[in-house]
Design a protein around this motif. Sequence first.
Motif, PDB file in Angstrom:
ATOM      1  N   VAL A   1       2.077   5.283   0.372  1.00 52.23           N
ATOM      2  CA  VAL A   1       1.861   6.318   1.374  1.00 52.23           C
ATOM      3  C   VAL A   1       0.667   7.167   0.955  1.00 52.23           C
ATOM      4  O   VAL A   1       0.572   7.606  -0.182  1.00 52.23           O
ATOM      5  CB  VAL A   1       3.129   7.193   1.524  1.00 52.23           C
ATOM      6  N   LYS A   2      -0.277   7.352   1.898  1.00 52.52           N
ATOM      7  CA  LYS A   2      -1.471   8.153   1.638  1.00 52.52           C
ATOM      8  C   LYS A   2      -1.257   9.558   2.187  1.00 52.52           C
ATOM      9  O   LYS A   2      -0.810   9.711   3.331  1.00 52.52           O
ATOM     10  CB  LYS A   2      -2.693   7.554   2.336  1.00 52.52           C
ATOM     11  N   PRO A   3      -1.585  10.590   1.412  1.00 58.90           N
ATOM     12  CA  PRO A   3      -1.454  11.946   1.946  1.00 58.90           C
ATOM     13  C   PRO A   3      -2.441  12.161   3.090  1.00 58.90           C
ATOM     14  O   PRO A   3      -3.521  11.576   3.098  1.00 58.90           O
ATOM     15  CB  PRO A   3      -1.775  12.846   0.752  1.00 58.90           C
ATOM     16  N   LEU A   4      -2.048  12.974   4.031  1.00 56.07           N
ATOM     17  CA  LEU A   4      -2.917  13.298   5.159  1.00 56.07           C
ATOM     18  C   LEU A   4      -3.526  14.676   4.957  1.00 56.07           C
ATOM     19  O   LEU A   4      -2.861  15.600   4.482  1.00 56.07           O
ATOM     20  CB  LEU A   4      -2.121  13.287   6.470  1.00 56.07           C
ATOM     21  N   THR A  37      -8.255  13.723   8.160  1.00 56.15           N
ATOM     22  CA  THR A  37      -7.737  12.355   8.239  1.00 56.15           C
ATOM     23  C   THR A  37      -6.638  12.245   9.301  1.00 56.15           C
ATOM     24  O   THR A  37      -6.515  11.220   9.953  1.00 56.15           O
ATOM     25  CB  THR A  37      -7.224  11.834   6.878  1.00 56.15           C
ATOM     26  N   MET A  84       0.853  -1.178   0.000  1.00 53.59           N
ATOM     27  CA  MET A  84       0.000   0.000   0.000  1.00 53.59           C
ATOM     28  C   MET A  84       0.901   1.243   0.000  1.00 53.59           C
ATOM     29  O   MET A  84       1.776   1.359   0.836  1.00 53.59           O
ATOM     30  CB  MET A  84      -0.889  -0.027   1.243  1.00 53.59           C
ATOM     31  N   GLY A 142       2.429  12.232   4.760  1.00 54.05           N
ATOM     32  CA  GLY A 142       1.577  11.113   4.415  1.00 54.05           C
ATOM     33  C   GLY A 142       1.872   9.970   5.368  1.00 54.05           C
ATOM     34  O   GLY A 142       2.807  10.030   6.160  1.00 54.05           O
ATOM     35  N   TYR A 143       1.049   8.922   5.276  1.00 52.38           N
ATOM     36  CA  TYR A 143       1.259   7.783   6.171  1.00 52.38           C
ATOM     37  C   TYR A 143       0.920   6.483   5.466  1.00 52.38           C
ATOM     38  O   TYR A 143       0.271   6.459   4.422  1.00 52.38           O
ATOM     39  CB  TYR A 143       0.414   7.923   7.437  1.00 52.38           C
ATOM     40  N   GLU A 144       1.392   5.405   6.060  1.00 52.86           N
ATOM     41  CA  GLU A 144       1.094   4.066   5.569  1.00 52.86           C
ATOM     42  C   GLU A 144       0.951   3.151   6.779  1.00 52.86           C
ATOM     43  O   GLU A 144       1.768   3.211   7.698  1.00 52.86           O
ATOM     44  CB  GLU A 144       2.229   3.582   4.676  1.00 52.86           C
TER      45      GLU A 144
END
Length: 123
Positions: free
Chosen positions: A3-6, A10, A1, A115-117
């Motif tokens: 890294v999704k931006p925050l 969120t 998956m 971002g986070y994962e």
Amino acid sequence: MPVKPLSVSTLKNLLERIDAARHGEIRSLTPLSPTSIEIRFSVQDIARGYDWIDVLFRLEGVSDAKLVSDNVLRGLDMSEGITVEMDTNGCALAIGSYSGRANEAPFYILGTSIGYEELPFSA
């Protein structure tokens, strides 16, 4: 998956889910480039019945940071968890409770985006 931006909303939800990483553990700190840094924490996830997971934060556009060596990193006090903030000027991640003053923390990273994962727990 990947890294999704925050976003602000969120980020708030994530920090509530992991109780701001209170009593978590710092697993690793990885400079990816002069302006990109990843930090990985093992935390308890309230949404998963307090199971342990790892959360990796990636900060981009790093403009200032106060980092520590690997042997000091694991010894940092995580009882207050982490401070993660975002606004129109950028973002900050600090170890401890440093709302509004992340650059006063013993460990901090200031950047333009974060971002986070979510990752499996690393024992």
